[in-house]
Design an enzyme around this catalytic site. Structure first.
Site, PDB file in Angstrom:
ATOM      1  N   TYR A  44      43.447  25.152  45.182  1.00 46.70           N
ATOM      2  CA  TYR A  44      44.233  24.006  45.672  1.00 46.70           C
ATOM      3  C   TYR A  44      43.374  22.769  45.874  1.00 46.70           C
ATOM      4  O   TYR A  44      43.811  21.644  45.686  1.00 46.70           O
ATOM      5  CB  TYR A  44      44.944  24.376  46.970  1.00 46.70           C
ATOM      6  CG  TYR A  44      46.289  25.004  46.726  1.00 46.70           C
ATOM      7  CD1 TYR A  44      47.382  24.220  46.361  1.00 46.70           C
ATOM      8  CD2 TYR A  44      46.470  26.375  46.811  1.00 46.70           C
ATOM      9  CE1 TYR A  44      48.606  24.793  46.103  1.00 46.70           C
ATOM     10  CE2 TYR A  44      47.692  26.955  46.554  1.00 46.70           C
ATOM     11  CZ  TYR A  44      48.761  26.155  46.204  1.00 46.70           C
ATOM     12  OH  TYR A  44      49.976  26.710  45.944  1.00 46.70           O
ATOM     13  N   GLU A  67      41.327  55.886  49.524  1.00 50.89           N
ATOM     14  CA  GLU A  67      41.771  54.907  48.530  1.00 50.89           C
ATOM     15  C   GLU A  67      42.596  53.794  49.145  1.00 50.89           C
ATOM     16  O   GLU A  67      42.371  52.632  48.895  1.00 50.89           O
ATOM     17  CB  GLU A  67      42.548  55.594  47.404  1.00 50.89           C
ATOM     18  CG  GLU A  67      42.924  54.628  46.302  1.00 50.89           C
ATOM     19  CD  GLU A  67      43.333  55.320  45.013  1.00 50.89           C
ATOM     20  OE1 GLU A  67      42.877  56.453  44.777  1.00 50.89           O
ATOM     21  OE2 GLU A  67      44.091  54.718  44.243  1.00 50.89           O
ATOM     22  N   ASP A  82      42.664  59.373  44.730  1.00 48.48           N
ATOM     23  CA  ASP A  82      43.695  60.066  43.956  1.00 48.48           C
ATOM     24  C   ASP A  82      43.062  60.776  42.768  1.00 48.48           C
ATOM     25  O   ASP A  82      42.030  60.342  42.251  1.00 48.48           O
ATOM     26  CB  ASP A  82      44.732  59.072  43.439  1.00 48.48           C
ATOM     27  CG  ASP A  82      45.600  58.520  44.563  1.00 48.48           C
ATOM     28  OD1 ASP A  82      45.534  59.092  45.670  1.00 48.48           O
ATOM     29  OD2 ASP A  82      46.313  57.528  44.332  1.00 48.48           O
TER      30      ASP A  82
END
Lengths: 411, 661
Positions: free
Chosen positions: A141, A237, A289
């Site tokens: 920005y 995770e 996972d």
């Protein structure tokens, strides 16, 4: 107590905070104590900024020199693709190669990105001069405006700006925090450790349910370790799993630090893990996972990422261990068929790709693990263990694996 | 209403006619009394449309065209650089007086009445020689039309040399006998001596005459309507000026303007040779006719004397092939033997006719002519080598002008208002498409939309404010993409203004794939873009599709040559357009760099505090060098660096535009 509460809310806000992150508070606090004396951290800080400024100026000087000689101003940017990264076997980390790409001002396809890079550099200079930091979105920005006399924007989207920041980092060999830019903080920590963040003392064992939001910049001039009783770090995770462990007070029982990185951990989390490992000698265990993406998160924590190969040295944890989930756990724990998630083509392709990475290909147990995953034809999330019992993962699974020792882990 | 009438009116199946002995209405003998000669005059009197005199507008054009064509032919034959005056005056109630004068050799006193007062009389029909006129109908037909519509005679003044007096005739055509009748001074005409005496005579008889030492002036009053735009005298003269850069034309239309086409070239076209017919070009009937009217001689010598490219050896070959006795006499050749000879000719190999007889305009003159009349930025011309169709030599030339201001943008507000008040078009769109070349329906729609008018607005009922808006829209319209190509067709330097659809030239233009040369084109139609194409067919005998000489017939040989000529100009245009595209591209590159330089300079300034303006101007210089360098690289890959015009060849003219890309 009040202070820490305030901090935790502010770290939540960090995520969407677009305005400049003011460091004036700290400066004011410090100066109250002793206006004349410069703390060690501050001195380091100033020194670092001076170095970065020099780098930025040299970039500009280079361009002026080229213009004076009527040459096409050219920037040499190290290439950040797999083709230009090497696996250093002795150091066990991924390192950036020597290949560089050229970016020229007077090249039709590069002119705009050249301009954008210079803009990013000037933005960073401004931040350093004002002694302020901003998020990458904030920088976007800050630099975004309409080019004079046209309808074209300097940056149309943030996705145009982000790679330019990385380009500046690699070109100048300066780190993001040295450029006073930080990314969104997406990680949380809890555990028996007391740290000092910008002068505020934080006891991470008293963080309630939310935990300490790990900031993007955790260098030792901002975050210092004060006291630590933990014996190891368990990195999970994502937030949901982390909450399970926090609620069950796993960290209290096993005397460990508990962190998560919302999937692929951001730099702040990786750097903090690295510092915990190297400075406090805490081993890092990862519970992720059982799928190619989980494997790769571990790989990034352990030997660094391809995209940020230039930062591996200060982020990689070669001793990190992968404790689960394993492909064999479906049978071992007796999970039901309904928790299976079938592998799709992308998963298979990614698994094959990971198998080819030099830092995996040499490890027989890893190849076996990936082959088992592919043979199974399904993946498992850590949450799958909840199907057995809500606290199975904290009360049975992890304690068992930790008990079983390194032989049962993957390295 | 009788039975037969019903039959013809309804056209429905009728019950079988009643078997009744009908009374014969007429007999062969009675009918024979009605059968008689039809005079040429009477025939064309009734069928004037065959000659192009079918409307009041077209009559004016045809008259000017016939007279100017004759003048140019006469001047060239005499070796005089033509000066032509065309003067049209409105005499009221739908009538115009047309006067055409030249500085040609003049006509001897005895011939004047026949040339202007007898149809099918002239010097050009019987010889094979390249000329504008062919049949000898045109100017006398114009005179007949004038007489028919106004009852006034044709007025002719002719002067053959400085020393001799001029003659003045008022001539009328007797359509029944196809003979001229001189009306003034009991059929003798008036002699106008030189000097002041002559001036007095001119004034007495109100004869108009531009003072020249030799030349002819013809004045015809007729029912005619002057208009501008497509198919007008203006257009014809403009196109004539393109194809005849050696001619000077001074034109005074009835609206008070003075149009002057200067001589663009002082070189007369080379004199066209007269040739004998080529055996491939004749038909059996012609052969029989020629045999019948030849002197008594041996067949072989007849063949080699009457035809071009037939040597005694070739003649012998033909005769042997035809199985006719070699020493047969022409007088004794019957129809069957003639047929055998005709067939034998087709089977015998005879070399192509001599092509010296064609006088092409030439690339240089084409460029001059086109540049003189059509403002554009790029011109190219190609003259093909002569070729042969049906034994007639012909030659194709093509020239192309690209760019420039389209006619819609050239017209002034006053001119537009005048056109609006004169037009017969019912809708605004029709007005635009018929009066301005190359805008097409889509262009017209764009203009009307930009002017915030309605397509169906009647042009004559527009308010002054609307007219002004229309004019502004016409000035501002960008047609380069939608503009369709303008094709000027010429046969023996005469512009063909009508029936473009039936013409071989139009077919050839539409069949060519212009996209190869960087133009846009829908399949099977004219290419789009600011293009003026000029195509010229020169031949000893131009194969027109009709007597009014408006379209060229599509012989395969002609189409092939047309295609080759168009490809020739197309290739050069393609090279030019590609080069222009490259230059434009470089310009755009420079623009892009320029756009970012300000940002870069500002950012660098904030980084190391260098002088913003200095750096900017330095970078700008590098940008210029860099883009120029890219030009060079382009040139190294096969294009000539310094003079881009040169690599296009000599038949190209590039006018530098003032625009800076």
């Amino acid at each position: 107590m009040i202070k820490s509460q305030w901090l935790s809310t502010s770290s939540d806000k960090h995520e969407e905070n677009l305005t400049l992150h003011l460091k004036e508070n700290t400066v004011a606090n410090e100066s109250k104590k002793d206006p004349s004396a410069e703390t060690e951290a501050e001195a380091k800080h100033r020194e670092r900024d001076e170095k970065t400024n020099e780098l930025l100026m040299s970039l500009a000087d280079q361009l002026v020199k080229a213009a004076e000689r009527k040459r096409n101003p050219t920037l040499e940017i190290p290439i950040r693709t797999q083709a230009n990264v090497n696996y250093n076997k002795s150091r066990k980390i991924i390192e950036l190669g020597k290949n560089k790409s050229q970016r020229q001002l007077f090249n039709l396809s590069q002119a705009k990105s050249f301009m954008q890079m210079i803009l990013v550099a000037s933005g960073c200079k401004k931040l350093i001069d004002q002694n302020k930091t901003t998020s990458i979105r904030g920088l976007y920005y800050m630099l975004k405006h309409t080019i004079e006399g046209t309808k074209e924007e300097t940056f149309a989207k943030q996705s145009e700006c982000d790679p330019m920041i990385e380009d500046v980092e690699v070109t100048l060999n300066a780190l993001r925090e040295e450029l006073h830019v930080y990314a969104q903080s997406r990680g949380t920590m809890v555990g028996p450790i007391t740290i000092v963040d910008s002068g505020d003392e934080i006891d991470c064992s008293r963080m309630g349910t939310g935990g300490y939001g790990i900031p993007s910049i955790v260098e030792d001039d901002i975050v210092q370790f004060k006291e630590c009783d933990a014996k190891f770090v368990l990195h999970v995770e994502k937030d949901t799993v982390w909450r399970r462990f926090n609620e069950d007070k796993f960290w209290k029982e096993h005397n460990c630090i508990l962190t998560h990185g919302s999937g692929q951990p951001p730099r702040g989390v990786r750097r903090l893990l690295c510092r915990l490992n190297s400075e406090l000698n805490l081993p890092v265990y990862c519970l992720l996972d059982n799928d190619p993406w989980g494997y790769y998160i571990y790989s990034v924590i352990k030997q660094g990422s391809i995209n940020l190969a230039y930062e591996s040295q200060r982020m990689a944890i070669p001793e990190a261990k992968f404790i689960g989930l394993r492909a064999r756990d479906f049978d071992r724990c007796g999970l039901s068929d309904s928790v299976k998630i079938n592998l799709n083509d992308t998963d298979r392709r990614r698994a094959e790709q990971i198998k080819q990475y030099p830092w995996f290909s040499g490890k027989k147990r890893w190849i076996k693990e990936i082959d088992t995953l592919l043979a199974n034809g399904f993946k498992l999330e850590v949450e799958a263990l909840i199907s057995l019992d809500v606290s199975y993962v904290t009360e049975t699974y992890v304690p068992e694996i930790l008990e079983a020792g390194p032989r049962q882990w993957l390295d | 209403m009788g039975e037969t009438n019903e039959e013809s009116v309804n056209g429905q199946p009728q019950p079988a006619p009643e078997k009744k002995t009908r009374k014969r209405r007429s007999s062969a003998e009675k009918m024979a009394a009605m059968q008689k000669d039809i005079s040429v005059g009477e025939f064309f009197h009734k069928n004037r449309h065959l000659l192009g005199f079918d409307s009041a507008r077209k009559a004016l054009l045809m008259t000017v065209k016939e007279a100017v064509d004759n003048s140019l032919d006469a001047c060239e034959e005499a070796g005089i650089l033509p000066d032509i005056w065309v003067n049209i005056v409105n005499t009221g109630s739908g009538r115009c007086r047309v006067a055409i004068q030249d500085n040609g050799p003049g006509i001897v006193k005895k011939q004047v009445p026949k040339i202007f007062g007898k149809l099918l009389y002239g010097s050009k029909f019987h010889r094979l020689r390249m000329s504008r006129g062919q049949q000898g109908i045109g100017i006398s037909a114009a005179g007949m039309y004038g007489m028919l519509t106004t009852g006034k005679p044709v007025k002719v003044v002719s002067k053959t040399s400085k020393g001799r007096p001029a003659h003045y005739f008022e001539i009328q055509i007797n359509t029944k006998l196809n003979t001229p009748e001189i009306l003034n001074e009991d059929g003798n005409g008036i002699d106008i001596p030189n000097g002041e005496v002559g001036q007095a005579v001119l004034q007495d008889h109100e004869i108009e005459w531009e003072p020249v030492s030799h030349g002819t002036r013809v004045t015809i009053e007729m029912e005619a309507q002057y208009h501008r735009g497509r198919g007008s005298v203006d257009e014809y003269l403009e196109q004539t000026a393109i194809a005849n850069p050696h001619a000077q034309i001074k034109y005074l239309p009835p609206d008070g303007r003075e149009v002057f086409y200067h001589r663009a070239s002082e070189v007369l076209p080379p004199e066209a040779e007269e040739i004998k017919p080529h055996p491939y070009g004749i038909e059996l009937g012609t052969l029989i006719y020629m045999l019948k009217h030849s002197k008594s001689m041996q067949l072989t010598s007849f063949l080699s004397e009457a035809f071009s490219r037939v040597s005694p050896n070739v003649a012998k070959e033909i005769v042997t092939e035809a199985n006719v006795r070699i020493n047969a006499n022409t007088k004794k050749i019957g129809r069957e033997e003639a047929d055998a000879i005709y067939q034998a000719i087709q089977r015998t190999k005879i070399s192509a006719p001599n092509t010296d007889c064609i006088s092409a305009i030439g690339e240089d003159q084409l460029l001059k002519g086109l540049h003189h009349v059509v403002p554009a930025e790029f011109y190219v011309a190609v003259t093909r080598p002569p070729a042969v169709y049906r034994g007639n030599p012909f030659q194709i030339e093509a020239a192309l002008a690209y760019g420039g201001t389209p006619p819609v943008r050239k017209v002034s507000l006053d001119g537009l208002e005048e056109m609006l008040s004169e037009t017969e078009s019912r809708t605004l769109r029709q007005f635009l498409t018929t009066n301005f070349d190359g805008i097409g329906t889509s262009g017209a729609n764009n203009i009307i939309e930009a002017a915030e008018l309605k397509v169906r607005t009647s042009p004559s009922k527009m308010k002054p404010r609307e007219r002004k808006r229309l004019h502004e829209a016409m000035q501002g319209i960008n047609l380069s993409a939608s503009q369709s190509c303008n094709v000027y067709r010429y046969a023996n330097r005469v512009p063909l203004l009508f029936q473009p659809g039936a013409c071989a030239v139009t077919q050839a233009v539409m069949q060519l794939n212009w996209r190869t040369y960087g133009l846009s084109q829908s399949r099977g139609s004219m290419p789009n873009g600011p293009i003026t194409l000029m195509v010229h067919l020169a031949s000893v005998w131009v194969p027109f599709t009709s007597e009014s000489k408006e379209a060229i017939a599509s012989y395969p040989e002609i189409l092939k040559e047309l295609r080759l000529a168009l490809q020739g100009v197309g290739r050069k245009l393609g090279m030019y357009l590609r080069r222009r595209q490259k230059v434009k591209h470089q310009g755009e590159r420079r623009q892009i760099f320029k756009r970012y330089l300000g940002e870069v300079a500002q950012a660098v300034h904030s980084l190391n505090g260098c002088d913003r303006e200095d750096l900017f101007s330095q970078l700008l210089q590098v940008a210029k060098d860099q883009t120029a360098e890219a030009d060079m690289q382009f040139d190294e890959s096969g294009q000539v660096v310094e003079e881009p015009e040169m690599d296009l060849g000599e038949n190209v003219l590039i006018v530098k535009s003032e625009r800076d890309d």
